[in-house]
Design an enzyme around this catalytic site. Structure first.
Site, PDB file in Angstrom:
ATOM      1  N   SER A 127       4.436  -5.620  15.729  1.00  0.00           N
ATOM      2  CA  SER A 127       4.430  -5.345  14.292  1.00  0.00           C
ATOM      3  C   SER A 127       5.508  -4.324  13.971  1.00  0.00           C
ATOM      4  O   SER A 127       5.562  -3.264  14.592  1.00  0.00           O
ATOM      5  CB  SER A 127       3.076  -4.785  13.863  1.00  0.00           C
ATOM      6  OG  SER A 127       2.160  -5.833  13.719  1.00  0.00           O
ATOM      7  N   GLY A 128       6.330  -4.651  12.995  1.00  0.00           N
ATOM      8  CA  GLY A 128       7.432  -3.764  12.609  1.00  0.00           C
ATOM      9  C   GLY A 128       6.969  -2.468  11.989  1.00  0.00           C
ATOM     10  O   GLY A 128       7.767  -1.549  11.799  1.00  0.00           O
ATOM     11  N   ARG A 135       0.810  -1.228   0.000  1.00  0.00           N
ATOM     12  CA  ARG A 135       0.000   0.000   0.000  1.00  0.00           C
ATOM     13  C   ARG A 135       0.838   1.270   0.000  1.00  0.00           C
ATOM     14  O   ARG A 135       0.338   2.348  -0.258  1.00  0.00           O
ATOM     15  CB  ARG A 135      -0.948  -0.012   1.214  1.00  0.00           C
ATOM     16  CG  ARG A 135      -2.073  -1.015   1.083  1.00  0.00           C
ATOM     17  CD  ARG A 135      -2.793  -1.281   2.390  1.00  0.00           C
ATOM     18  NE  ARG A 135      -2.081  -2.235   3.245  1.00  0.00           N
ATOM     19  CZ  ARG A 135      -2.513  -2.647   4.432  1.00  0.00           C
ATOM     20  NH1 ARG A 135      -3.642  -2.171   4.913  1.00  0.00           N
ATOM     21  NH2 ARG A 135      -1.825  -3.519   5.131  1.00  0.00           N
ATOM     22  N   ARG A 176      30.176  21.725   7.169  1.00  0.00           N
ATOM     23  CA  ARG A 176      30.132  20.356   6.646  1.00  0.00           C
ATOM     24  C   ARG A 176      30.830  19.408   7.628  1.00  0.00           C
ATOM     25  O   ARG A 176      31.485  19.870   8.564  1.00  0.00           O
ATOM     26  CB  ARG A 176      30.739  20.337   5.244  1.00  0.00           C
ATOM     27  CG  ARG A 176      29.812  21.070   4.249  1.00  0.00           C
ATOM     28  CD  ARG A 176      30.503  21.391   2.953  1.00  0.00           C
ATOM     29  NE  ARG A 176      31.139  20.203   2.408  1.00  0.00           N
ATOM     30  CZ  ARG A 176      32.210  20.240   1.604  1.00  0.00           C
ATOM     31  NH1 ARG A 176      32.751  21.402   1.266  1.00  0.00           N
ATOM     32  NH2 ARG A 176      32.731  19.120   1.157  1.00  0.00           N
ATOM     33  N   GLY A 201       1.730 -14.428   5.200  1.00  0.00           N
ATOM     34  CA  GLY A 201       0.824 -13.944   6.242  1.00  0.00           C
ATOM     35  C   GLY A 201       1.472 -13.903   7.620  1.00  0.00           C
ATOM     36  O   GLY A 201       2.539 -14.474   7.848  1.00  0.00           O
TER      37      GLY A 201
HETATM   38  C1  UD1 Z   1      -2.908  -6.948  11.051  1.00  0.00           C
HETATM   39  C2  UD1 Z   1      -3.946  -7.854  11.706  1.00  0.00           C
HETATM   40  C3  UD1 Z   1      -5.195  -7.051  12.046  1.00  0.00           C
HETATM   41  C4  UD1 Z   1      -4.829  -5.873  12.905  1.00  0.00           C
HETATM   42  C5  UD1 Z   1      -3.734  -5.038  12.253  1.00  0.00           C
HETATM   43  C6  UD1 Z   1      -3.241  -3.974  13.229  1.00  0.00           C
HETATM   44  C7  UD1 Z   1      -3.586 -10.042  10.676  1.00  0.00           C
HETATM   45  C8  UD1 Z   1      -4.108 -11.068   9.746  1.00  0.00           C
HETATM   46  N1  UD1 Z   1      -4.300  -8.930  10.797  1.00  0.00           N
HETATM   47  O1  UD1 Z   1      -3.416  -6.511   9.792  1.00  0.00           O
HETATM   48  O2  UD1 Z   1      -6.132  -7.865  12.743  1.00  0.00           O
HETATM   49  O3  UD1 Z   1      -5.974  -5.078  13.165  1.00  0.00           O
HETATM   50  O4  UD1 Z   1      -2.596  -5.859  11.912  1.00  0.00           O
HETATM   51  O5  UD1 Z   1      -2.342  -3.110  12.615  1.00  0.00           O
HETATM   52  O6  UD1 Z   1      -2.552 -10.268  11.303  1.00  0.00           O
HETATM   53  N2  UD1 Z   1       4.243  -9.455   7.990  1.00  0.00           N
HETATM   54  C9  UD1 Z   1       5.244 -10.393   7.955  1.00  0.00           C
HETATM   55  N3  UD1 Z   1       5.099 -11.489   7.154  1.00  0.00           N
HETATM   56  C10 UD1 Z   1       3.976 -11.704   6.439  1.00  0.00           C
HETATM   57  C11 UD1 Z   1       2.940 -10.748   6.497  1.00  0.00           C
HETATM   58  C12 UD1 Z   1       3.100  -9.638   7.295  1.00  0.00           C
HETATM   59  O7  UD1 Z   1       6.295 -10.236   8.594  1.00  0.00           O
HETATM   60  O8  UD1 Z   1       3.911 -12.735   5.747  1.00  0.00           O
HETATM   61  C13 UD1 Z   1       4.446  -8.261   8.836  1.00  0.00           C
HETATM   62  C14 UD1 Z   1       4.305  -6.965   8.080  1.00  0.00           C
HETATM   63  O9  UD1 Z   1       5.562  -6.539   7.562  1.00  0.00           O
HETATM   64  C15 UD1 Z   1       3.818  -6.008   9.144  1.00  0.00           C
HETATM   65  C16 UD1 Z   1       3.054  -6.906  10.116  1.00  0.00           C
HETATM   66  O10 UD1 Z   1       3.445  -8.222   9.823  1.00  0.00           O
HETATM   67  O11 UD1 Z   1       4.881  -5.370   9.815  1.00  0.00           O
HETATM   68  C17 UD1 Z   1       1.547  -6.781   9.972  1.00  0.00           C
HETATM   69  O12 UD1 Z   1       1.174  -7.115   8.663  1.00  0.00           O
HETATM   70  P1  UD1 Z   1       0.138  -6.257   7.829  1.00  0.00           P
HETATM   71  O13 UD1 Z   1       0.024  -6.835   6.473  1.00  0.00           O
HETATM   72  O14 UD1 Z   1       0.448  -4.815   7.941  1.00  0.00           O
HETATM   73  O15 UD1 Z   1      -1.205  -6.600   8.632  1.00  0.00           O
HETATM   74  P2  UD1 Z   1      -2.533  -5.723   8.674  1.00  0.00           P
HETATM   75  O16 UD1 Z   1      -3.251  -5.869   7.396  1.00  0.00           O
HETATM   76  O17 UD1 Z   1      -2.200  -4.368   9.111  1.00  0.00           O
HETATM   77 CA    CA Z   2      -0.272  -3.102   9.352  1.00  0.00          CA
END
Ligand code: UD1
Ligand code: CA
Length: 478
Positions: free
Chosen positions: A118-119, A32, A353, A96
């Site tokens: 979450s990163g 996104r 600098r 996922g």
């Molecule tokens: C996720 C949650 C959602 C929550 C939201 C909060 C799930 C299915 N959904 O959605 O319920 O409300 O966070 O912000 O978890 N990532 C990985 N590997 C992957 C996929 C994702 O490391 O295969 C990491 C992404 O880089 C990111 C984090 O996990 O930092 C969350 O993933 P993202 O796709 O942003 O989840 P949301 O759609 O935000």
């Molecule tokens: Ca997210």
């Protein structure tokens, strides 16, 4: 910078204190954001999203217990945060959030509990992480999730509680799978969890990809664990800003804005005056001592440290600089990787600098550029000057328009100007060259040879005066 004590270690840790790891999910691409740069390397508050999350995590557990799960552009992500000393786990295919944890199973097996962050949500605080962990331990839960109420919950997973009053959770429903009645729930899943490692990994293989994204959802662990009779609970935070994820450029801007306001507020509580804080860009790691005044439209970036009683006037951009007490930075200065001594005065419009070391009480004025120099105590270079690769002593006066010619097209050379020397205006110093202690250089000289202590160096064309020449010329024109 001093690190506060770790937030979770109880005062008298029992021998059987649970072993806690933190896993940070950071493998996603960030579709996104429509970017070449991996999502977690986008910056807010002057550093990558992931660096903020790691900073919070390492204040709860030591870096050796933190595991960043990386995948998309893993090499780039790894090198951007390599200095944090955390561990990395490769999720080469991103299938996922549930799959991200699957690949971490082996690394996490020595632990009792794992906190999952979450990163892409950089505002999480060590206090909240610790509170979530404590709640999880108190509740003897298999899974604890962090939630908050959002006026507009669109896009987030919704928390389905057993009953309105109960901390127990039945399931988490993702936006795309939510029924109309569920979409009306304002309590959202923040994306931060604590799991019992044993329960997580003995059930994680039951996750399926039967959902609109065909991904393994970590959120499905809530209903899965519940079905096996495990306890799943939720801990709600009032501070919704903490959980904001940067999924889009608009969210990035919003988080950056929040973070900088919070930084200004924190500095003001410690005695820094900031006029018009909404116009100031101050990075998260910047330190400023009390009674320093920051005027509007100032940027202070990177690892800058500013002393007490300084004044930073408008439109200055300061990156990775150390500024001593009582310094005055007049408007429009640009400086990077430099050290400015106490009570020094810079600007307006000075350009420092990297490697500029400006001594105590020294003056650097308008349109003066410096690079890799030492300017001694009380020395002055006030106007229109370039000083590069130079060692300049104390009490030196550098006249307007002085240039150190430090580059011969192949190599850089050093100019040395000893204590108390006086460099007349419009002097060029062709390096390598040395001007001795207390020596004078006549204005407009081109100095190519060393000038000994206390002598005069002069190298300019002899003046010619032709009496009446101008008057004669005017009569000729008639
Ligand atoms: C996720 C949650 C959602 C929550 C939201 C909060 C799930 C299915 N959904 O959605 O319920 O409300 O966070 O912000 O978890 N990532 C990985 N590997 C992957 C996929 C994702 O490391 O295969 C990491 C992404 O880089 C990111 C984090 O996990 O930092 C969350 O993933 P993202 O796709 O942003 O989840 P949301 O759609 O935000
Ligand atoms: Ca997210």
């Amino acid at each position: 910078m001093k690190k506060p004590a770790r937030a979770t270690q109880p005062q008298s840790a029992p021998a059987s204190a649970p072993r806690v790891a933190i896993a940070i999910m950071a493998a996603g691409k960030g579709t996104r954001l429509k970017s070449q740069l991996p999502k977690v390397l986008h910056e807010v508050g002057g550093k990558p999203l992931l660096a903020h999350v790691i900073a919070a995590a390492t204040r709860v557990v030591p870096p050796e217990d933190v595991f960043a799960i990386i995948g998309h552009e893993a090499g780039r992500v790894r090198s951007a945060v390599a200095d944090t000393k955390v561990n990395f786990i490769l999720q080469s295919e991103q299938r996922g959030t549930g799959h991200a944890l699957m690949v971490a199973g082996e690394a996490l097996s020595p632990y009792d509990n794992v906190i999952v962050l979450s990163g892409d949500a950089p505002q999480i605080t060590p206090q909240t992480i610790a509170a979530l962990l404590n709640f999880h331990l108190d509740q003897r839960a298999a899974m604890t999730l962090l939630s908050t109420d959002l006026a507009d919950p669109t896009g987030y997973g919704r928390v389905i509680r057993k009953s309105a009053r109960s901390a127990e959770v039945k399931s988490i429903v993702e936006e795309k799978s939510a029924r109309p009645a569920q979409k009306k729930i304002h309590e959202i899943n923040a994306g931060f969890y604590v799991f019992s490692v044993a329960q997580l990994f003995s059930n994680i293989t039951k996750l399926s990809t039967a959902n609109p994204h065909s991904e393994y959802y970590l959120t499905d662990m809530a209903s899965l664990l519940r079905q096996t009779g495990q306890r799943v609970v939720v801990w709600k935070t009032e501070n919704a800003a903490e959980i904001l994820g940067a999924n889009t450029r608009a969210e990035l801007a919003l988080i950056d804005h929040h973070m900088r306001l919070r930084k200004c507020q924190q500095l003001m509580t410690t005695g820094v005056t900031i006029f018009y804080p909404a116009t100031c860009i101050i990075d998260s790691d910047v330190e400023i001592a009390a009674d320093t005044v920051i005027e509007p439209f100032v940027q202070i970036l990177g690892q800058s440290r500013i002393g007490a009683n300084c004044r930073i006037r408008s439109y200055s951009v300061i990156r990775d600089c150390e500024i001593g007490d009582g310094a005055l930075i007049r408007p429009g200065c640009v400086m990077e990787g430099s050290r400015i001594g106490a009570t020094a005065i810079l600007g307006p419009y000075s350009h420092l600098r990297p490697g500029s070391d400006i001594g105590e009480g020294a003056h650097v004025g308008n349109f003066v550029e410096t690079k890799k120099i030492k300017l001694g105590k009380g020395s002055k270079a006030n106007h229109l000057t370039y000083l590069g690769d130079s060692e300049i002593g104390a009490g030196v006066n550098i006249g307007a328009g002085t240039i150190t010619c430090n580059y011969d097209g192949l190599k850089k050379h050093t100019t040395v100007i000893e204590d108390g020397a006086f460099i007349g205006s419009d002097t060029t110093l062709v390096a390598p060259v040395r001007v001795g202690k207390g020596a004078y250089i006549g204005a407009a000289s081109c100095i190519t040879e060393d000038v000994p202590e206390d002598s005069l160096g002069l190298s300019r064309a002899q003046q010619v005066v032709k009496q009446g020449w101008a008057k004669e010329r005017r009569t000729l024109r008639k």
